[in-house]
Scaffold this motif. Sequence first.
Motif, short mmCIF file in Angstrom:
data_model
loop_
_atom_site.label_atom_id
_atom_site.label_comp_id
_atom_site.label_asym_id
_atom_site.label_seq_id
_atom_site.Cartn_x
_atom_site.Cartn_y
_atom_site.Cartn_z
N ALA A 83 -1.01 16.41 -21.33
CA ALA A 83 -1.84 15.22 -21.19
C ALA A 83 -1.11 14.09 -20.47
CB ALA A 83 -2.35 14.75 -22.55
N ASP A 119 -9.92 7.89 -15.86
CA ASP A 119 -9.55 7.86 -17.27
C ASP A 119 -9.61 9.27 -17.84
OD1 ASP A 119 -9.15 5.10 -17.57
OD2 ASP A 119 -11.29 4.76 -17.87
N ILE A 120 -8.68 9.57 -18.71
CA ILE A 120 -8.72 10.83 -19.47
C ILE A 120 -9.52 10.52 -20.74
CG2 ILE A 120 -7.39 12.59 -20.68
CD1 ILE A 120 -5.05 11.87 -18.75
N LEU A 123 -11.12 13.01 -22.82
CA LEU A 123 -10.83 14.04 -23.81
C LEU A 123 -9.78 14.98 -23.23
CD1 LEU A 123 -14.55 14.80 -24.68
CD2 LEU A 123 -12.92 13.58 -26.15
N TYR A 124 -9.03 15.61 -24.10
CA TYR A 124 -8.05 16.61 -23.67
C TYR A 124 -8.13 17.72 -24.70
CZ TYR A 124 -3.73 18.65 -21.96
OH TYR A 124 -2.79 19.51 -21.42
N THR A 131 -6.18 14.94 -30.45
CA THR A 131 -6.09 13.51 -30.67
C THR A 131 -4.68 13.11 -30.27
OG1 THR A 131 -7.64 13.62 -32.51
CG2 THR A 131 -6.25 11.67 -32.39
N VAL A 174 -6.24 9.43 -26.64
CA VAL A 174 -7.31 10.41 -26.47
C VAL A 174 -7.81 10.80 -27.85
CG1 VAL A 174 -7.87 12.72 -25.59
CG2 VAL A 174 -6.28 11.26 -24.32
N PRO A 175 -9.13 10.79 -28.09
CA PRO A 175 -10.18 10.44 -27.14
C PRO A 175 -10.06 8.98 -26.70
CG PRO A 175 -11.12 10.85 -29.32
CD PRO A 175 -9.67 11.14 -29.41
N HIS A 176 -10.55 8.72 -25.50
CA HIS A 176 -10.47 7.37 -24.94
C HIS A 176 -11.02 6.38 -25.95
CE1 HIS A 176 -11.28 3.89 -22.40
NE2 HIS A 176 -10.44 4.42 -21.51
#
Length: 164
Positions: A60, A90-91, A93-94, A98, A106-108
């Motif tokens: 991430a 923007d990221i 979700l990955y 968390t 993340v989540p943003h």
Amino acid sequence: MGSNIGNRLEHLVQAVRLLNEHPAINVKKVSSVYETEPVGLTEQAKFLNIAVVIETSLKAIELLSACQFIENKLGRMRKIRWGPRTVDLDILLYNEETIRLENLIVPHIRMAERAFVLIPLIEINSELKNPVTKKLYSEEPAMEDEGVVLWKKVEGVEEFLKQD
């Protein structure tokens, strides 16, 4: 992604192209393009926003660096918080992780409050859930915001990348 300076669509196309050209990133889906009013600093041009799904072997934090490199390459200046920008990546979700780092959450942190984020995201995957609350993003109250307007329908990554 968002853009509100110059040729907004071209900035988004270039950002997706640069993501896709990265050896460790494959863009799998691109949402339609939505036009939205600015948030925070409202005395600026409207934004075009999209969401993308990528597949990557990057961690991430490495993905964040790749996104910031693309922003810089496309002329992003960080002078005013929530100010105008050529492009903003923007990221959101990955995977279902968390992440809490100094420069990446993340989540943003504000995505569930922003229709301009949720509407393109839900177009790509209506079953997405917040990994923390387990609530569907499609059920967030922000989804009822009428300030997000479909600007251009997109049917796939290849079609999007052919934009001029």
